[in-house]
Design a protein around this motif. Sequence first.
Motif, PDB file in Angstrom:
ATOM      1  N   ILE A   1      38.884  29.350  35.157  1.00 25.08           N
ATOM      2  CA  ILE A   1      38.303  30.472  35.896  1.00 25.08           C
ATOM      3  C   ILE A   1      39.301  30.988  36.924  1.00 25.08           C
ATOM      4  CG2 ILE A   1      36.476  31.135  37.508  1.00 25.08           C
ATOM      5  CD1 ILE A   1      34.638  29.220  35.965  1.00 25.08           C
ATOM      6  N   ALA A   2      39.990  30.070  37.587  1.00 26.51           N
ATOM      7  CA  ALA A   2      40.999  30.471  38.570  1.00 26.51           C
ATOM      8  C   ALA A   2      42.131  31.247  37.908  1.00 26.51           C
ATOM      9  CB  ALA A   2      41.545  29.247  39.294  1.00 26.51           C
ATOM     10  N   VAL A   3      42.524  30.846  36.719  1.00 25.30           N
ATOM     11  CA  VAL A   3      43.582  31.553  35.985  1.00 25.30           C
ATOM     12  C   VAL A   3      43.124  32.959  35.630  1.00 25.30           C
ATOM     13  CG1 VAL A   3      44.854  31.601  33.799  1.00 25.30           C
ATOM     14  CG2 VAL A   3      44.732  29.486  35.117  1.00 25.30           C
ATOM     15  N   VAL A   4      41.898  33.084  35.157  1.00 27.42           N
ATOM     16  CA  VAL A   4      41.377  34.402  34.785  1.00 27.42           C
ATOM     17  C   VAL A   4      41.302  35.303  36.008  1.00 27.42           C
ATOM     18  CG1 VAL A   4      39.360  35.631  33.910  1.00 27.42           C
ATOM     19  CG2 VAL A   4      40.124  33.559  32.772  1.00 27.42           C
ATOM     20  N   VAL A   5      40.822  34.778  37.128  1.00 23.44           N
ATOM     21  CA  VAL A   5      40.740  35.578  38.358  1.00 23.44           C
ATOM     22  C   VAL A   5      42.143  35.973  38.820  1.00 23.44           C
ATOM     23  CG1 VAL A   5      40.094  35.510  40.792  1.00 23.44           C
ATOM     24  CG2 VAL A   5      38.510  34.654  39.070  1.00 23.44           C
ATOM     25  N   ALA A   6      43.102  35.045  38.753  1.00 17.70           N
ATOM     26  CA  ALA A   6      44.476  35.360  39.158  1.00 17.70           C
ATOM     27  C   ALA A   6      45.077  36.451  38.272  1.00 17.70           C
ATOM     28  CB  ALA A   6      45.333  34.101  39.113  1.00 17.70           C
ATOM     29  N   LEU A   7      44.821  36.375  36.972  1.00 14.85           N
ATOM     30  CA  LEU A   7      45.328  37.410  36.060  1.00 14.85           C
ATOM     31  C   LEU A   7      44.672  38.760  36.351  1.00 14.85           C
ATOM     32  CD1 LEU A   7      45.473  35.441  32.689  1.00 14.85           C
ATOM     33  CD2 LEU A   7      47.415  36.258  34.036  1.00 14.85           C
ATOM     34  N   ALA A   8      43.383  38.736  36.664  1.00 13.88           N
ATOM     35  CA  ALA A   8      42.682  39.990  36.976  1.00 13.88           C
ATOM     36  C   ALA A   8      43.229  40.597  38.267  1.00 13.88           C
ATOM     37  CB  ALA A   8      41.185  39.734  37.097  1.00 13.88           C
ATOM     38  N   VAL A   9      43.478  39.772  39.262  1.00 13.68           N
ATOM     39  CA  VAL A   9      44.039  40.278  40.527  1.00 13.68           C
ATOM     40  C   VAL A   9      45.441  40.837  40.295  1.00 13.68           C
ATOM     41  CG1 VAL A   9      44.869  39.561  42.809  1.00 13.68           C
ATOM     42  CG2 VAL A   9      42.609  38.832  42.012  1.00 13.68           C
ATOM     43  N   ALA A  10      46.235  40.129  39.490  1.00 13.83           N
ATOM     44  CA  ALA A  10      47.587  40.618  39.186  1.00 13.83           C
ATOM     45  C   ALA A  10      47.532  41.950  38.449  1.00 13.83           C
ATOM     46  CB  ALA A  10      48.345  39.586  38.361  1.00 13.83           C
ATOM     47  N   ALA A  11      46.606  42.082  37.510  1.00 17.47           N
ATOM     48  CA  ALA A  11      46.469  43.345  36.778  1.00 17.47           C
ATOM     49  C   ALA A  11      46.057  44.469  37.716  1.00 17.47           C
ATOM     50  CB  ALA A  11      45.456  43.195  35.647  1.00 17.47           C
ATOM     51  N   ALA A  12      45.140  44.190  38.635  1.00 21.77           N
ATOM     52  CA  ALA A  12      44.700  45.216  39.588  1.00 21.77           C
ATOM     53  C   ALA A  12      45.841  45.624  40.515  1.00 21.77           C
ATOM     54  CB  ALA A  12      43.512  44.706  40.391  1.00 21.77           C
ATOM     55  N   MET A  13      46.628  44.660  40.951  1.00 25.06           N
ATOM     56  CA  MET A  13      47.767  44.987  41.821  1.00 25.06           C
ATOM     57  C   MET A  13      48.809  45.812  41.073  1.00 25.06           C
ATOM     58  SD  MET A  13      48.188  41.452  43.987  1.00 25.06           S
ATOM     59  CE  MET A  13      49.891  41.803  44.302  1.00 25.06           C
ATOM     60  N   LEU A  14      49.094  45.423  39.841  1.00 19.99           N
ATOM     61  CA  LEU A  14      50.080  46.174  39.057  1.00 19.99           C
ATOM     62  C   LEU A  14      49.591  47.577  38.729  1.00 19.99           C
ATOM     63  CD1 LEU A  14      51.425  43.450  36.623  1.00 19.99           C
ATOM     64  CD2 LEU A  14      52.650  44.552  38.496  1.00 19.99           C
ATOM     65  N   ALA A  15      48.290  47.753  38.615  1.00 20.12           N
ATOM     66  CA  ALA A  15      47.744  49.089  38.354  1.00 20.12           C
ATOM     67  C   ALA A  15      48.112  50.042  39.485  1.00 20.12           C
ATOM     68  CB  ALA A  15      46.229  49.029  38.188  1.00 20.12           C
ATOM     69  N   GLY A  16      48.181  49.524  40.689  1.00 17.62           N
ATOM     70  CA  GLY A  16      48.566  50.357  41.824  1.00 17.62           C
ATOM     71  C   GLY A  16      50.059  50.541  41.967  1.00 17.62           C
ATOM     72  N   LEU A  17      50.833  49.741  41.250  1.00 23.49           N
ATOM     73  CA  LEU A  17      52.292  49.797  41.377  1.00 23.49           C
ATOM     74  C   LEU A  17      52.984  50.377  40.147  1.00 23.49           C
ATOM     75  CD1 LEU A  17      52.806  46.264  42.961  1.00 23.49           C
ATOM     76  CD2 LEU A  17      53.013  48.473  44.115  1.00 23.49           C
ATOM     77  N   VAL A  18      52.235  50.970  39.241  1.00 25.63           N
ATOM     78  CA  VAL A  18      52.803  51.468  37.985  1.00 25.63           C
ATOM     79  C   VAL A  18      53.846  52.548  38.229  1.00 25.63           C
ATOM     80  CG1 VAL A  18      52.197  52.664  35.840  1.00 25.63           C
ATOM     81  CG2 VAL A  18      50.842  50.772  36.626  1.00 25.63           C
ATOM     82  N   ARG A  19      53.862  53.113  39.401  1.00 27.07           N
ATOM     83  CA  ARG A  19      54.865  54.129  39.733  1.00 27.07           C
ATOM     84  C   ARG A  19      56.285  53.548  39.647  1.00 27.07           C
ATOM     85  NH1 ARG A  19      53.334  57.208  44.747  1.00 27.07           N
ATOM     86  NH2 ARG A  19      52.217  58.331  43.157  1.00 27.07           N
ATOM     87  N   ARG A  20      56.407  52.282  39.908  1.00 28.23           N
ATOM     88  CA  ARG A  20      57.717  51.623  39.871  1.00 28.23           C
ATOM     89  C   ARG A  20      58.000  51.119  38.455  1.00 28.23           C
ATOM     90  NH1 ARG A  20      57.865  51.807  45.152  1.00 28.23           N
ATOM     91  NH2 ARG A  20      56.396  50.833  46.537  1.00 28.23           N
ATOM     92  N   THR A  21      59.240  51.234  38.041  1.00 28.68           N
ATOM     93  CA  THR A  21      59.613  50.855  36.683  1.00 28.68           C
ATOM     94  C   THR A  21      59.399  49.365  36.440  1.00 28.68           C
ATOM     95  OG1 THR A  21      61.259  52.615  36.669  1.00 28.68           O
ATOM     96  CG2 THR A  21      61.476  50.933  34.986  1.00 28.68           C
ATOM     97  N   TRP A  22      59.693  48.538  37.429  1.00 29.08           N
ATOM     98  CA  TRP A  22      59.553  47.094  37.234  1.00 29.08           C
ATOM     99  C   TRP A  22      58.110  46.691  36.991  1.00 29.08           C
ATOM    100  CZ3 TRP A  22      56.310  44.599  40.477  1.00 29.08           C
ATOM    101  CH2 TRP A  22      56.070  45.159  41.732  1.00 29.08           C
ATOM    102  N   ALA A  23      57.154  47.477  37.432  1.00 33.34           N
ATOM    103  CA  ALA A  23      55.743  47.146  37.224  1.00 33.34           C
ATOM    104  C   ALA A  23      55.379  47.196  35.739  1.00 33.34           C
ATOM    105  CB  ALA A  23      54.849  48.064  38.040  1.00 33.34           C
ATOM    106  N   TRP A  24      56.031  48.070  34.986  1.00 26.92           N
ATOM    107  CA  TRP A  24      55.790  48.115  33.542  1.00 26.92           C
ATOM    108  C   TRP A  24      56.251  46.818  32.893  1.00 26.92           C
ATOM    109  CZ3 TRP A  24      53.291  51.705  30.536  1.00 26.92           C
ATOM    110  CH2 TRP A  24      52.867  52.854  31.201  1.00 26.92           C
TER     111      TRP A  24
END
Length: 139
Positions: free
Chosen positions: A73-96
């Motif tokens: 469950i902790a892994v799934v929550v961590a992956l979801a948080v990482a996905a949400a953070m990257l969604a806000g950073l897609v402007r940067r090339t490294w986020a892709w």
Amino acid sequence: MTDEQPQRPVAESVDVPSGHSTGGPQPRRSGLRDPQRAVRGLGAGTLALEALVLLLAIQPIRVVGDDLGGVAIAVVVALAVAAAMLAGLVRRTWAWHAGTVLQGLLLLSGLLHWSLFVLGVMFALVWAYAWHVRRVILS
């Protein structure tokens, strides 16, 4: 008799943007007003949807899968948080690139439960399509 002379066809003038010639192949245009923004929206939407699906999948996985423990469950929550953070950073090339790594981590989380692997395959395919669209539109 009139003084009018027969009209001859006049060569039409073509407006060509500066820096482009009419002789060679034209650059491929997507038809979008702001292709960069459209691609960012696609990437951000994909990652945000992934985060939402991961969070909503926790309870059904717990009910169906009897071996889903606190670590999973902790892994799934961590992956979801990482996905949400990257969604806000897609402007940067490294986020892709980080989004691609995230898809790999979700696939690896399939070792914790088979349904996470299924989600990983689905979102990896969607992410690959987003990369394809990005390459086609921005090149």
